[in-house]
Design a protein around this motif. Structure first.
Motif, PDB file in Angstrom:
ATOM      1  N   SER A 122      56.736  24.418  53.518  1.00 17.97           N
ATOM      2  CA  SER A 122      57.325  24.091  52.216  1.00 17.97           C
ATOM      3  C   SER A 122      56.446  24.585  51.073  1.00 17.97           C
ATOM      4  O   SER A 122      55.290  24.965  51.266  1.00 17.97           O
ATOM      5  CB  SER A 122      57.499  22.576  52.101  1.00 17.97           C
ATOM      6  OG  SER A 122      56.228  21.955  51.976  1.00 17.97           O
ATOM      7  N   ARG A 123      57.001  24.548  49.876  1.00 11.21           N
ATOM      8  CA  ARG A 123      56.231  24.926  48.691  1.00 11.21           C
ATOM      9  C   ARG A 123      55.042  23.985  48.513  1.00 11.21           C
ATOM     10  O   ARG A 123      53.949  24.410  48.144  1.00 11.21           O
ATOM     11  CB  ARG A 123      57.117  24.897  47.449  1.00 11.21           C
ATOM     12  CG  ARG A 123      58.014  26.098  47.358  1.00 11.21           C
ATOM     13  CD  ARG A 123      58.711  26.161  45.986  1.00 11.21           C
ATOM     14  NE  ARG A 123      59.462  27.391  45.885  1.00 11.21           N
ATOM     15  CZ  ARG A 123      60.764  27.493  46.160  1.00 11.21           C
ATOM     16  NH1 ARG A 123      61.449  26.429  46.523  1.00 11.21           N
ATOM     17  NH2 ARG A 123      61.374  28.659  46.032  1.00 11.21           N
ATOM     18  N   LEU A 124      55.264  22.704  48.759  1.00 12.24           N
ATOM     19  CA  LEU A 124      54.186  21.721  48.629  1.00 12.24           C
ATOM     20  C   LEU A 124      53.055  22.038  49.612  1.00 12.24           C
ATOM     21  O   LEU A 124      51.871  21.976  49.250  1.00 12.24           O
ATOM     22  CB  LEU A 124      54.727  20.308  48.851  1.00 12.24           C
ATOM     23  CG  LEU A 124      53.727  19.173  48.654  1.00 12.24           C
ATOM     24  CD1 LEU A 124      53.202  19.184  47.219  1.00 12.24           C
ATOM     25  CD2 LEU A 124      54.369  17.839  48.977  1.00 12.24           C
ATOM     26  N   GLU A 125      53.410  22.385  50.845  1.00 10.34           N
ATOM     27  CA  GLU A 125      52.384  22.754  51.824  1.00 10.34           C
ATOM     28  C   GLU A 125      51.678  24.040  51.398  1.00 10.34           C
ATOM     29  O   GLU A 125      50.456  24.171  51.547  1.00 10.34           O
ATOM     30  CB  GLU A 125      53.005  22.911  53.212  1.00 10.34           C
ATOM     31  CG  GLU A 125      53.465  21.589  53.788  1.00 10.34           C
ATOM     32  CD  GLU A 125      54.428  21.738  54.960  1.00 10.34           C
ATOM     33  OE1 GLU A 125      54.459  20.820  55.800  1.00 10.34           O
ATOM     34  OE2 GLU A 125      55.146  22.768  55.042  1.00 10.34           O
ATOM     35  N   GLY A 126      52.430  24.984  50.838  1.00 14.66           N
ATOM     36  CA  GLY A 126      51.833  26.212  50.322  1.00 14.66           C
ATOM     37  C   GLY A 126      50.843  25.927  49.204  1.00 14.66           C
ATOM     38  O   GLY A 126      49.740  26.484  49.170  1.00 14.66           O
ATOM     39  N   ILE A 127      51.232  25.038  48.304  1.00 10.54           N
ATOM     40  CA  ILE A 127      50.333  24.626  47.221  1.00 10.54           C
ATOM     41  C   ILE A 127      49.075  23.990  47.812  1.00 10.54           C
ATOM     42  O   ILE A 127      47.958  24.249  47.354  1.00 10.54           O
ATOM     43  CB  ILE A 127      51.046  23.659  46.253  1.00 10.54           C
ATOM     44  CG1 ILE A 127      52.111  24.409  45.461  1.00 10.54           C
ATOM     45  CG2 ILE A 127      50.054  22.971  45.319  1.00 10.54           C
ATOM     46  CD1 ILE A 127      53.064  23.507  44.693  1.00 10.54           C
ATOM     47  N   GLY A 128      49.267  23.173  48.836  1.00  6.10           N
ATOM     48  CA  GLY A 128      48.129  22.530  49.499  1.00  6.10           C
ATOM     49  C   GLY A 128      47.173  23.546  50.097  1.00  6.10           C
ATOM     50  O   GLY A 128      45.941  23.434  49.940  1.00  6.10           O
ATOM     51  N   PHE A 129      47.715  24.564  50.766  1.00  3.53           N
ATOM     52  CA  PHE A 129      46.861  25.601  51.354  1.00  3.53           C
ATOM     53  C   PHE A 129      46.108  26.382  50.273  1.00  3.53           C
ATOM     54  O   PHE A 129      44.914  26.656  50.413  1.00  3.53           O
ATOM     55  CB  PHE A 129      47.679  26.558  52.223  1.00  3.53           C
ATOM     56  CG  PHE A 129      48.002  26.003  53.584  1.00  3.53           C
ATOM     57  CD1 PHE A 129      47.024  25.486  54.406  1.00  3.53           C
ATOM     58  CD2 PHE A 129      49.306  26.029  54.047  1.00  3.53           C
ATOM     59  CE1 PHE A 129      47.316  24.982  55.657  1.00  3.53           C
ATOM     60  CE2 PHE A 129      49.616  25.532  55.302  1.00  3.53           C
ATOM     61  CZ  PHE A 129      48.619  25.004  56.116  1.00  3.53           C
ATOM     62  N   VAL A 130      46.796  26.736  49.202  1.00  3.19           N
ATOM     63  CA  VAL A 130      46.141  27.471  48.112  1.00  3.19           C
ATOM     64  C   VAL A 130      45.057  26.592  47.478  1.00  3.19           C
ATOM     65  O   VAL A 130      43.944  27.065  47.207  1.00  3.19           O
ATOM     66  CB  VAL A 130      47.169  27.949  47.061  1.00  3.19           C
ATOM     67  CG1 VAL A 130      46.471  28.508  45.830  1.00  3.19           C
ATOM     68  CG2 VAL A 130      48.095  28.986  47.667  1.00  3.19           C
ATOM     69  N   ALA A 131      45.349  25.311  47.280  1.00  7.51           N
ATOM     70  CA  ALA A 131      44.360  24.390  46.705  1.00  7.51           C
ATOM     71  C   ALA A 131      43.143  24.264  47.616  1.00  7.51           C
ATOM     72  O   ALA A 131      41.996  24.263  47.132  1.00  7.51           O
ATOM     73  CB  ALA A 131      44.989  23.022  46.461  1.00  7.51           C
ATOM     74  N   LEU A 132      43.373  24.172  48.908  1.00  7.70           N
ATOM     75  CA  LEU A 132      42.252  24.097  49.850  1.00  7.70           C
ATOM     76  C   LEU A 132      41.392  25.352  49.781  1.00  7.70           C
ATOM     77  O   LEU A 132      40.159  25.282  49.844  1.00  7.70           O
ATOM     78  CB  LEU A 132      42.751  23.883  51.279  1.00  7.70           C
ATOM     79  CG  LEU A 132      43.250  22.483  51.602  1.00  7.70           C
ATOM     80  CD1 LEU A 132      43.880  22.450  52.993  1.00  7.70           C
ATOM     81  CD2 LEU A 132      42.113  21.481  51.511  1.00  7.70           C
ATOM     82  N   TYR A 133      42.027  26.524  49.637  1.00 11.84           N
ATOM     83  CA  TYR A 133      41.263  27.759  49.543  1.00 11.84           C
ATOM     84  C   TYR A 133      40.445  27.795  48.251  1.00 11.84           C
ATOM     85  O   TYR A 133      39.287  28.209  48.253  1.00 11.84           O
ATOM     86  CB  TYR A 133      42.161  28.995  49.644  1.00 11.84           C
ATOM     87  CG  TYR A 133      41.353  30.260  49.730  1.00 11.84           C
ATOM     88  CD1 TYR A 133      40.616  30.564  50.875  1.00 11.84           C
ATOM     89  CD2 TYR A 133      41.286  31.134  48.662  1.00 11.84           C
ATOM     90  CE1 TYR A 133      39.838  31.700  50.946  1.00 11.84           C
ATOM     91  CE2 TYR A 133      40.514  32.286  48.727  1.00 11.84           C
ATOM     92  CZ  TYR A 133      39.802  32.563  49.873  1.00 11.84           C
ATOM     93  OH  TYR A 133      39.036  33.698  49.933  1.00 11.84           O
ATOM     94  N   VAL A 134      41.026  27.340  47.154  1.00 15.59           N
ATOM     95  CA  VAL A 134      40.296  27.297  45.883  1.00 15.59           C
ATOM     96  C   VAL A 134      39.104  26.345  45.996  1.00 15.59           C
ATOM     97  O   VAL A 134      37.987  26.662  45.545  1.00 15.59           O
ATOM     98  CB  VAL A 134      41.230  26.904  44.716  1.00 15.59           C
ATOM     99  CG1 VAL A 134      40.449  26.602  43.443  1.00 15.59           C
ATOM    100  CG2 VAL A 134      42.257  28.001  44.477  1.00 15.59           C
ATOM    101  N   ILE A 135      39.311  25.198  46.632  1.00 20.12           N
ATOM    102  CA  ILE A 135      38.205  24.254  46.849  1.00 20.12           C
ATOM    103  C   ILE A 135      37.117  24.911  47.696  1.00 20.12           C
ATOM    104  O   ILE A 135      35.920  24.792  47.399  1.00 20.12           O
ATOM    105  CB  ILE A 135      38.720  22.954  47.506  1.00 20.12           C
ATOM    106  CG1 ILE A 135      39.579  22.171  46.508  1.00 20.12           C
ATOM    107  CG2 ILE A 135      37.563  22.098  48.014  1.00 20.12           C
ATOM    108  CD1 ILE A 135      40.388  21.052  47.126  1.00 20.12           C
ATOM    109  N   TYR A 136      37.514  25.630  48.734  1.00 23.15           N
ATOM    110  CA  TYR A 136      36.569  26.339  49.585  1.00 23.15           C
ATOM    111  C   TYR A 136      35.764  27.355  48.773  1.00 23.15           C
ATOM    112  O   TYR A 136      34.538  27.432  48.898  1.00 23.15           O
ATOM    113  CB  TYR A 136      37.332  27.025  50.722  1.00 23.15           C
ATOM    114  CG  TYR A 136      36.490  27.898  51.619  1.00 23.15           C
ATOM    115  CD1 TYR A 136      35.490  27.351  52.404  1.00 23.15           C
ATOM    116  CD2 TYR A 136      36.706  29.270  51.683  1.00 23.15           C
ATOM    117  CE1 TYR A 136      34.720  28.148  53.239  1.00 23.15           C
ATOM    118  CE2 TYR A 136      35.945  30.069  52.514  1.00 23.15           C
ATOM    119  CZ  TYR A 136      34.955  29.501  53.302  1.00 23.15           C
ATOM    120  OH  TYR A 136      34.204  30.299  54.105  1.00 23.15           O
TER     121      TYR A 136
END
Length: 123
Positions: free
Chosen positions: A100-114
């Motif tokens: 989903s878009r929400l899961e996509g946002i979550g993955f992008v956010a995790l990468y930014v945090i990384y």
């Protein structure tokens, strides 16, 4: 790369960020275009195939040419993180067989945090 190393940026950081993003850009474009065109199987196949190819073939051929030293930071931080992300993908891919878009946002956010963590603790 020499500019970054001259500024004191570690080669591991360069590889984990700049090189990784640069070499993954074609996969991003291919996946976006195939998703827009409705070829979702091609998008997923491209992502999984590229990851397997990079880890197994590229790493294997490189090690054949010259053995690679794995730093303690990679063993302590990056390999467990990579494993955690792979495990995190399982329920996302299996549940409803849709990311989903929400899961996509979550993955992008995790990468930014990384990336932020890399900048703070590794440069």
């Amino acid at each position: 790369m020499s500019i970054a190393t001259d500024l004191g940026v570690s080669e591991a950081f360069i590889g984990l960020t700049i090189v990784a993003i640069g070499t993954s850009a074609p996969e991003l474009v291919t996946t976006l275009m195939s998703t827009i065109r409705g070829d979702r199987d091609l998008a997923i196949g491209n992502l999984i195939g590229s990851s397997v190819y990079n880890i197994v073939f590229i790493l294997g051929v490189t090690a054949l040419v010259k053995p690679i030293e794995v730093t303690s930071d990679l063993i302590r931080v990056d390999i467990p993180l990579m494993t955690a992300v792979a495990v995190l993908c399982i329920p996302v891919f299996v549940s409803g067989r849709r990311v989903s878009r929400l899961e996509g946002i979550g993955f992008v956010a995790l990468y930014v945090i990384y990336l932020v963590v890399l900048l703070v603790f590794r440069t």
